[in-house]
Design a protein around this motif. Structure first.
Motif, PDB file in Angstrom:
ATOM      1  N   ALA A   9       0.101   6.168 -14.984  1.00 33.39           N
ATOM      2  CA  ALA A   9      -0.400   4.874 -15.466  1.00 33.39           C
ATOM      3  C   ALA A   9      -1.717   4.367 -15.522  1.00 33.39           C
ATOM      4  O   ALA A   9      -2.154   3.621 -16.308  1.00 33.39           O
ATOM      5  N   GLY A  10      -2.474   4.663 -14.182  1.00 36.34           N
ATOM      6  CA  GLY A  10      -4.039   4.437 -14.090  1.00 36.34           C
ATOM      7  C   GLY A  10      -3.932   2.821 -13.861  1.00 36.34           C
ATOM      8  O   GLY A  10      -4.871   2.128 -14.656  1.00 36.34           O
ATOM      9  N   PHE A  11      -3.003   2.233 -13.339  1.00 33.79           N
ATOM     10  CA  PHE A  11      -3.148   0.940 -12.943  1.00 33.79           C
ATOM     11  C   PHE A  11      -2.820   0.726 -11.727  1.00 33.79           C
ATOM     12  O   PHE A  11      -1.870   1.114 -10.891  1.00 33.79           O
ATOM     13  N   ASP A  12      -3.543  -0.312 -10.798  1.00 31.64           N
ATOM     14  CA  ASP A  12      -3.591  -0.118  -9.407  1.00 31.64           C
ATOM     15  C   ASP A  12      -2.164  -0.835  -8.733  1.00 31.64           C
ATOM     16  O   ASP A  12      -1.780  -0.551  -7.831  1.00 31.64           O
ATOM     17  N   ALA A  13      -1.799  -1.810  -9.410  1.00 31.35           N
ATOM     18  CA  ALA A  13      -0.663  -2.629  -9.064  1.00 31.35           C
ATOM     19  C   ALA A  13       0.715  -1.645  -9.603  1.00 31.35           C
ATOM     20  O   ALA A  13       0.815  -1.186 -10.692  1.00 31.35           O
ATOM     21  N   PRO A  14       1.826  -1.577  -8.700  1.00 33.03           N
ATOM     22  CA  PRO A  14       3.101  -1.174  -8.976  1.00 33.03           C
ATOM     23  C   PRO A  14       3.943  -1.448 -10.190  1.00 33.03           C
ATOM     24  O   PRO A  14       3.849  -2.783 -10.645  1.00 33.03           O
ATOM     25  N   PRO A  15       4.739  -0.873 -10.870  1.00 35.51           N
ATOM     26  CA  PRO A  15       5.488  -1.550 -11.739  1.00 35.51           C
ATOM     27  C   PRO A  15       6.637  -2.351 -11.316  1.00 35.51           C
ATOM     28  O   PRO A  15       6.934  -2.253  -9.882  1.00 35.51           O
ATOM     29  N   ARG A  72       7.549  -1.050 -16.490  1.00 29.72           N
ATOM     30  CA  ARG A  72       6.380  -2.085 -16.748  1.00 29.72           C
ATOM     31  C   ARG A  72       6.079  -2.983 -15.572  1.00 29.72           C
ATOM     32  O   ARG A  72       6.727  -3.154 -14.670  1.00 29.72           O
ATOM     33  N   ARG A  73       4.801  -3.486 -15.632  1.00 33.99           N
ATOM     34  CA  ARG A  73       4.376  -4.390 -14.903  1.00 33.99           C
ATOM     35  C   ARG A  73       4.641  -5.684 -15.434  1.00 33.99           C
ATOM     36  O   ARG A  73       4.113  -5.838 -16.462  1.00 33.99           O
ATOM     37  N   VAL A  74       5.300  -6.648 -14.660  1.00 38.71           N
ATOM     38  CA  VAL A  74       5.622  -7.928 -15.493  1.00 38.71           C
ATOM     39  C   VAL A  74       4.849  -9.165 -15.255  1.00 38.71           C
ATOM     40  O   VAL A  74       4.468  -9.864 -15.886  1.00 38.71           O
ATOM     41  N   MET A 120      13.313   0.838  -7.048  1.00 39.58           N
ATOM     42  CA  MET A 120      12.979   1.698  -8.036  1.00 39.58           C
ATOM     43  C   MET A 120      12.826   3.232  -7.351  1.00 39.58           C
ATOM     44  O   MET A 120      12.225   3.345  -6.232  1.00 39.58           O
ATOM     45  N   PRO A 121      13.231   4.203  -7.830  1.00 36.02           N
ATOM     46  CA  PRO A 121      13.115   5.601  -7.218  1.00 36.02           C
ATOM     47  C   PRO A 121      11.776   6.006  -6.921  1.00 36.02           C
ATOM     48  O   PRO A 121      10.952   5.669  -7.762  1.00 36.02           O
ATOM     49  N   ALA A 122      11.699   6.673  -6.069  1.00 40.16           N
ATOM     50  CA  ALA A 122      10.186   7.295  -5.448  1.00 40.16           C
ATOM     51  C   ALA A 122       9.629   7.744  -6.576  1.00 40.16           C
ATOM     52  O   ALA A 122       8.357   7.831  -6.900  1.00 40.16           O
ATOM     53  N   ALA A 123      10.352   8.942  -7.284  1.00 40.58           N
ATOM     54  CA  ALA A 123       9.933   9.743  -8.382  1.00 40.58           C
ATOM     55  C   ALA A 123       9.252   8.902  -9.493  1.00 40.58           C
ATOM     56  O   ALA A 123       8.380   9.252 -10.018  1.00 40.58           O
ATOM     57  N   LEU A 124       9.965   7.812  -9.748  1.00 41.51           N
ATOM     58  CA  LEU A 124       9.455   6.877 -10.907  1.00 41.51           C
ATOM     59  C   LEU A 124       8.214   6.361 -10.584  1.00 41.51           C
ATOM     60  O   LEU A 124       7.183   6.128 -11.043  1.00 41.51           O
ATOM     61  N   LEU A 125       7.988   5.671  -8.961  1.00 49.26           N
ATOM     62  CA  LEU A 125       6.805   5.093  -8.618  1.00 49.26           C
ATOM     63  C   LEU A 125       5.667   6.071  -8.920  1.00 49.26           C
ATOM     64  O   LEU A 125       4.766   5.796  -8.688  1.00 49.26           O
ATOM     65  N   GLU A 126       6.027   7.329  -8.373  1.00 46.58           N
ATOM     66  CA  GLU A 126       4.958   8.457  -8.119  1.00 46.58           C
ATOM     67  C   GLU A 126       4.388   8.714  -9.673  1.00 46.58           C
ATOM     68  O   GLU A 126       3.083   9.013  -9.928  1.00 46.58           O
ATOM     69  N   ALA A 127       5.405   8.880 -10.604  1.00 42.40           N
ATOM     70  CA  ALA A 127       4.828   8.953 -12.016  1.00 42.40           C
ATOM     71  C   ALA A 127       4.064   7.842 -12.476  1.00 42.40           C
ATOM     72  O   ALA A 127       2.959   8.108 -13.094  1.00 42.40           O
ATOM     73  N   TRP A 128       4.553   6.695 -12.118  1.00 44.42           N
ATOM     74  CA  TRP A 128       3.575   5.453 -12.439  1.00 44.42           C
ATOM     75  C   TRP A 128       1.865   5.862 -11.708  1.00 44.42           C
ATOM     76  O   TRP A 128       1.026   5.718 -12.478  1.00 44.42           O
ATOM     77  N   ARG A 129       2.065   6.062 -10.565  1.00 44.48           N
ATOM     78  CA  ARG A 129       0.896   6.173  -9.766  1.00 44.48           C
ATOM     79  C   ARG A 129      -0.017   6.945 -10.469  1.00 44.48           C
ATOM     80  O   ARG A 129      -1.255   7.468 -10.605  1.00 44.48           O
TER      81      ARG A 129
END
Length: 132
Positions: free
Chosen positions: A35-41, A127-129, A23-32
């Motif tokens: 999203a307000g959720f500790d585990a990554p997508p 999504r976190r699956v 997953m691109p770093a920019a999307l992981l950063e957006a999630w962090r």
């Protein structure tokens, strides 16, 4: 998703067997940041909406981690996004349970973006699956 196999998550491309790219770093950063959720997508679904596209009311409930939000990033044409309640005829109170509200795309508005050609729209859904 396809007509034969339905909606599912899998670790490799169904035709080539190759693993999905990271997953691109920019999307992981957006999630962090959002999203307000500790585990990554674990998944990023990419949907293309042509100018005349619609998506009926539905609920995102195929993931095994129901506490995780769904982060939706859209690029291109503005759309009329319908957001409903836990049942199609409910009054909506947006809160923790809004994760399971019906939602859909009623229509795209032409001439609202030059980012995607032909008044189209691209949506990235993170999504976190699996359970944390």
């Amino acid at each position: 998703s396809d007509r034969d196999g339905g909606y599912r998550y899998q670790a490799a491309h169904p035709i080539t067997g190759n693993p999905w790219p990271p997953m691109p770093a920019a999307l992981l950063e957006a999630w962090r940041d959002l999203a307000g959720f500790d585990a990554p997508p674990e998944a990023c679904l990419v949907n293309f909406y042509a100018a005349d596209a619609r998506m009926g009311l539905h609920v995102d409930s195929d993931e095994k981690e129901p506490r995780a939000p769904v982060l939706s990033i859209s690029l291109g044409a503005t759309c009329l996004f319908r957001y409903g309640g836990a049942r199609r005829n409910d009054v909506v109170v947006i809160g923790g349970a809004s994760r399971f509200c019906h939602h859909g795309v009623d229509r795209l508005y032409p001439g609202t973006s030059t980012l995607v050609a032909n008044d189209a729209r691209i949506n990235l859904t993170l999504r976190r699956v699996t359970p944390v």
